[in-house]
Design a protein around this motif. Structure first.
Motif, short mmCIF file in Angstrom:
data_model
loop_
_atom_site.label_atom_id
_atom_site.label_comp_id
_atom_site.label_asym_id
_atom_site.label_seq_id
_atom_site.Cartn_x
_atom_site.Cartn_y
_atom_site.Cartn_z
N CYS A 123 7.22 47.55 15.68
CA CYS A 123 6.23 47.45 14.61
C CYS A 123 6.89 47.06 13.29
O CYS A 123 7.97 47.56 12.96
N ASP A 124 6.23 46.17 12.56
CA ASP A 124 6.73 45.78 11.24
C ASP A 124 6.10 46.59 10.11
O ASP A 124 6.68 46.74 9.05
N ILE A 125 4.90 47.10 10.35
CA ILE A 125 4.22 47.94 9.36
C ILE A 125 3.64 49.15 10.09
O ILE A 125 2.96 49.00 11.10
N VAL A 126 3.94 50.33 9.57
CA VAL A 126 3.40 51.56 10.14
C VAL A 126 2.70 52.32 9.01
O VAL A 126 3.33 52.68 8.02
N TYR A 127 1.40 52.55 9.17
CA TYR A 127 0.61 53.22 8.14
C TYR A 127 0.60 54.72 8.35
O TYR A 127 0.39 55.19 9.47
N GLY A 128 0.78 55.47 7.27
CA GLY A 128 0.59 56.90 7.30
C GLY A 128 -0.87 57.21 6.98
O GLY A 128 -1.35 56.89 5.90
N VAL A 129 -1.58 57.81 7.92
CA VAL A 129 -3.02 58.03 7.80
C VAL A 129 -3.33 59.52 7.84
O VAL A 129 -2.83 60.24 8.72
N ARG A 130 -4.14 59.97 6.90
CA ARG A 130 -4.54 61.37 6.87
C ARG A 130 -5.51 61.67 8.02
O ARG A 130 -6.43 60.92 8.29
N LYS A 131 -5.29 62.82 8.66
CA LYS A 131 -6.21 63.23 9.73
C LYS A 131 -7.57 63.62 9.18
O LYS A 131 -8.60 63.32 9.76
N GLU A 132 -7.55 64.31 8.04
CA GLU A 132 -8.79 64.78 7.43
C GLU A 132 -8.54 65.02 5.95
O GLU A 132 -7.41 64.92 5.47
N ARG A 133 -9.60 65.37 5.23
CA ARG A 133 -9.50 65.61 3.78
C ARG A 133 -9.91 67.05 3.44
O ARG A 133 -10.63 67.28 2.49
N ARG A 134 -9.43 67.98 4.23
CA ARG A 134 -9.82 69.38 4.03
C ARG A 134 -9.31 69.93 2.71
O ARG A 134 -9.95 70.78 2.09
N THR A 135 -8.15 69.46 2.24
CA THR A 135 -7.58 69.98 1.01
C THR A 135 -8.22 69.39 -0.24
O THR A 135 -7.99 69.88 -1.34
N ASP A 136 -9.03 68.34 -0.09
CA ASP A 136 -9.69 67.73 -1.24
C ASP A 136 -10.92 68.53 -1.66
O ASP A 136 -11.52 69.24 -0.85
N THR A 137 -11.29 68.37 -2.92
CA THR A 137 -12.55 68.94 -3.37
C THR A 137 -13.70 68.15 -2.77
O THR A 137 -13.52 67.03 -2.28
N PHE A 138 -14.89 68.75 -2.79
CA PHE A 138 -16.06 68.08 -2.23
C PHE A 138 -16.30 66.75 -2.93
O PHE A 138 -16.59 65.74 -2.28
N PHE A 139 -16.13 66.72 -4.26
CA PHE A 139 -16.35 65.50 -5.02
C PHE A 139 -15.36 64.41 -4.63
O PHE A 139 -15.75 63.27 -4.36
N LYS A 140 -14.07 64.77 -4.55
CA LYS A 140 -13.06 63.77 -4.22
C LYS A 140 -13.21 63.27 -2.79
O LYS A 140 -13.05 62.08 -2.51
#
Length: 330
Positions: A123-140
């Motif tokens: 692979c030449d590009i490997v993306y780091g992807v979040r599994k979920e956004r549990r730590t974010d506020t509801f607005f964010k």
């Protein structure tokens, strides 16, 4: 083995820089012990015109670990995307593979090994992807989801829940260096490079220290840059809205004529005022949006440098690495 450079843009990261340096150096040492990267791999901190002691701390880390820690000092604050670009293009000539990551340690540094494994797998590009956004506020969390959906609607190719945590091979960075535009939106530019890509998934953590450098205003600016840099759909939507209003106006004209000839004319100015304000606001919106595109053209055609490098902490480190290699060979 390939030399890995971990590029870390920094703006007022005094509170977290020492922690980030220790964590990333530990990752490098572990990968070197496992024989996955070269011994002279390093962390490249990019100081984006910080107003605190960020650069002084980078110099201290470089003095303590001259091979593993190197630095780039930009002449003034140019923004996260430009600072990251400066780091990638600086690392391009002195490394075989780069990983970009923010200094706040919210991205999981342990998955860098998985990224390197995928790089060795082709692979030449490997993306780091979040599994979920549990730590974010509801607005964010809600606004982030709206952002990705809007980008998809506008025809911009992005990786969902991916920011700027990614691995790139040298040839991928070489291709990226050919993109010379001033209005940078790296999350949309990377998929344009092509080559073989993959993703690693991780749980995003809380910020280790300090405060976020991306308030709502900057997030909105980044979103608009992403849309306006990759899509002309907003202008096409204005054209479509104009056509729709013309059709509605013709229907209103037919209705007014029918009312006039049948004697059911209602005297009043409310509907007239409302229509004037509506059309006036729509015209100002259209002019402003077109003006934003013209402004971006203006910024592009000037072809000013995207950043200026004031100081590099690289040559000394390279010399030290070469001496250590010669001593080992001797």
């Amino acid at each position: 083995m390939e030399r890995l450079a971990i590029v870390v843009p920094c703006y007022n990261e005094e509170a977290v820089l020492k922690l980030a340096s220790a964590a990333l150096r530990e990752v490098l040492s572990d990968l070197v012990r496992k024989g996955k990267i070269a011994a002279d791999s390093f962390v490249l901190f990019v100081n984006d015109g910080s107003a605190d002691r960020t650069w002084e701390l980078i110099e201290e880390e470089h003095a303590a670990f001259p091979v593993q820690v190197r630095g780039v000092k930009l002449a003034g604050n140019v923004g996260h995307q430009f600072a990251l670009t400066a780091g990638l293009l600086t690392a391009k000539d002195i490394s075989d593979v780069t990983v970009s990551i923010d200094a706040d340690l919210q991205d999981d540094v342990s998955v860098i090994e998985e990224m390197v494994d995928k790089f060795h797998g082709g692979c030449d590009i490997v993306y780091g992807v979040r599994k979920e956004r549990r730590t974010d506020t509801f607005f964010k969390r809600t606004t982030a989801q709206m952002f990705y959906k809007l980008m998809r609607l506008m025809g911009v190719r992005t990786v969902y829940n991916h920011a700027d945590f990614r691995l790139m091979s040298r040839r991928a960075v070489e291709e990226f260096s050919k993109y010379r535009e001033t209005n940078l939106f790296l999350r949309g530019m990377m998929p344009l490079i092509g080559y073989q890509t993959d993703c690693v998934y991780y749980d995003r953590k809380e910020r280790a220290a300090g405060e976020s450098k991306y308030p709502l205003k900057k997030m909105l600016g980044l979103a608009f840059d992403g849309i306006s840099s990759f899509s002309i759909k907003p202008i096409s939507m204005i054209l479509g809205m104009g056509i729709l209003i013309i059709i509605v106006s013709l229907l209103a004209l037919i209705y007014a004529l029918c009312s006039y000839f049948t004697g059911h004319v209602v005297q009043g100015w409310t509907s007239l005022i409302v229509s004037i304000w509506f059309l006036g606001g729509l015209q100002l919106l259209a002019i402003g949006l077109v003006g934003q595109y013209i402004g971006k053209i203006y910024m592009e055609v000037k072809q000013r440098p995207r950043y200026n490098i004031e100081k590099l902490l690289i040559e000394e480190a390279m010399s030290t690495a070469e001496e250590e290699r010669k001593n080992q060979e001797g």
